[in-house]
Design a protein around this motif. Sequence first.
Motif, PDB file in Angstrom:
ATOM      1  N   GLU A   1       0.796  -1.367  -0.088  1.00  0.00           N
ATOM      2  CA  GLU A   1       0.064  -0.103  -0.044  1.00  0.00           C
ATOM      3  C   GLU A   1       0.926   1.152   0.076  1.00  0.00           C
ATOM      4  OE1 GLU A   1      -3.336   0.188   2.691  1.00  0.00           O
ATOM      5  OE2 GLU A   1      -3.512  -1.990   2.931  1.00  0.00           O
ATOM      6  N   SER A   2       2.018   1.244   0.545  1.00  0.00           N
ATOM      7  CA  SER A   2       2.988   2.404   0.544  1.00  0.00           C
ATOM      8  C   SER A   2       3.101   2.869  -0.734  1.00  0.00           C
ATOM      9  CB  SER A   2       4.250   2.078   1.412  1.00  0.00           C
ATOM     10  OG  SER A   2       4.928   1.074   0.805  1.00  0.00           O
ATOM     11  N   ILE A   3       3.433   2.099  -1.688  1.00  0.00           N
ATOM     12  CA  ILE A   3       3.634   2.249  -3.074  1.00  0.00           C
ATOM     13  C   ILE A   3       2.678   3.167  -3.795  1.00  0.00           C
ATOM     14  CG2 ILE A   3       4.530   1.659  -5.477  1.00  0.00           C
ATOM     15  CD1 ILE A   3       5.877  -0.650  -4.131  1.00  0.00           C
ATOM     16  N   GLY A   4       1.295   2.482  -3.506  1.00  0.00           N
ATOM     17  CA  GLY A   4       0.080   3.138  -3.950  1.00  0.00           C
ATOM     18  C   GLY A   4       0.220   4.529  -3.374  1.00  0.00           C
ATOM     19  N   GLU A   5       0.292   4.889  -2.060  1.00  0.00           N
ATOM     20  CA  GLU A   5       0.260   6.207  -1.338  1.00  0.00           C
ATOM     21  C   GLU A   5       1.044   7.042  -2.111  1.00  0.00           C
ATOM     22  OE1 GLU A   5       1.041   5.525   2.766  1.00  0.00           O
ATOM     23  OE2 GLU A   5      -1.233   4.410   2.928  1.00  0.00           O
ATOM     24  N   LEU A   6       2.560   6.419  -2.454  1.00  0.00           N
ATOM     25  CA  LEU A   6       3.619   7.429  -3.044  1.00  0.00           C
ATOM     26  C   LEU A   6       2.954   7.940  -4.403  1.00  0.00           C
ATOM     27  CD1 LEU A   6       6.288   8.332  -3.316  1.00  0.00           C
ATOM     28  CD2 LEU A   6       7.224   6.271  -4.197  1.00  0.00           C
TER      29      LEU A   6
END
Length: 351
Positions: A224-229
Amino acid sequence: MNLFTRIRIKLYRHFKELSWQGLLVFVLAYMLLSWLLLFLAGEQALTGQDFFYWLVVTASTVGYGDLSPATQSGRWLTTLFIIPVGLSLFAITIGRVAAFSAQQWRKGIMGLKQLQLDQHILVIGWDGKRTPQLLKLLLLEAAQHRGRELCLCVSDDMENPMPGEIRFVHTRGYSDDGDMDRACIAKASSIVIDTPQDDQTLTCALYAWKRNPKAQIIAYFRDESIGELLREHCPSIECTPSVSVEMMAKATMDPGSTHLHQQLLNATEGMTQYSVTYPDNQETVAVADLYGPLKAVYQATLLGIQPPGEEKIQLNPGLDSLLEPGSRIFYMAETRIRNLDWSQLRQHNAG
């Protein structure tokens, strides 16, 4: 080997190397020369309006027999020139057409053709477990809503998994302009990205947003952190995380939650979640003015609203919440409501 066979072999080898333009010139020259020689031989019946018909059935050795040379010179001409030369041309032409058709079909199966698509759904990436089911659901949804074509674009060494149902493009890379142009990425209305690696999905999503910023872009991320980025740089892209952990936790505390969510996402049967945009030409109303009539007229339950320009969805909004023109309405119903009659809802509420 007799002279006749040698002539046929040489003619066949020569014609086989001809281009389409050269073959056309030879066919036209053959027809013109045949007509001229038949005319000089005194074959008046064969050089009239039935000439083309007789030439085709004779050169292809079908020979119905309803027309035939009447003079001795016409018979010799047919035997030595019209049949052997015509048969070679006929065979080569039919063979080339068949080979060309097979090549075009093969290119389509292998994803090498240039497609002509507009406002289609483009699925980028392949996962042997998820993508087939995704394609089936999208086909069903597309059939019920707007009738858009579906195109799958992959870099894997594979053929079209659903020939005749979806369009298919094979690419050397998801940022290759030439290959992605064949998938008409700039004309797609929706782009779904699900590649085996999150970093590949991130690169592909950035490329898709650059090529078609107006499209609805959905990207699936395991992290999910990549999606937030990605959302920080491209806020219009909808990032879909894996919710398996959340589903297990919810099912543990509230038994049956897994079946509930599966039912809401299942487009094949039962009640399913859909959405519709509240038209710009409508006036602002309270949710209470829409909630009851929507249930009474269409047997649909309002789940949430998304105000225009906002990313967050208001689930189970209060009855006094305002619904502005341009808002997105999420509802649950047995089938998608087509051509929703807003005036009918207002009349029902007034009654």
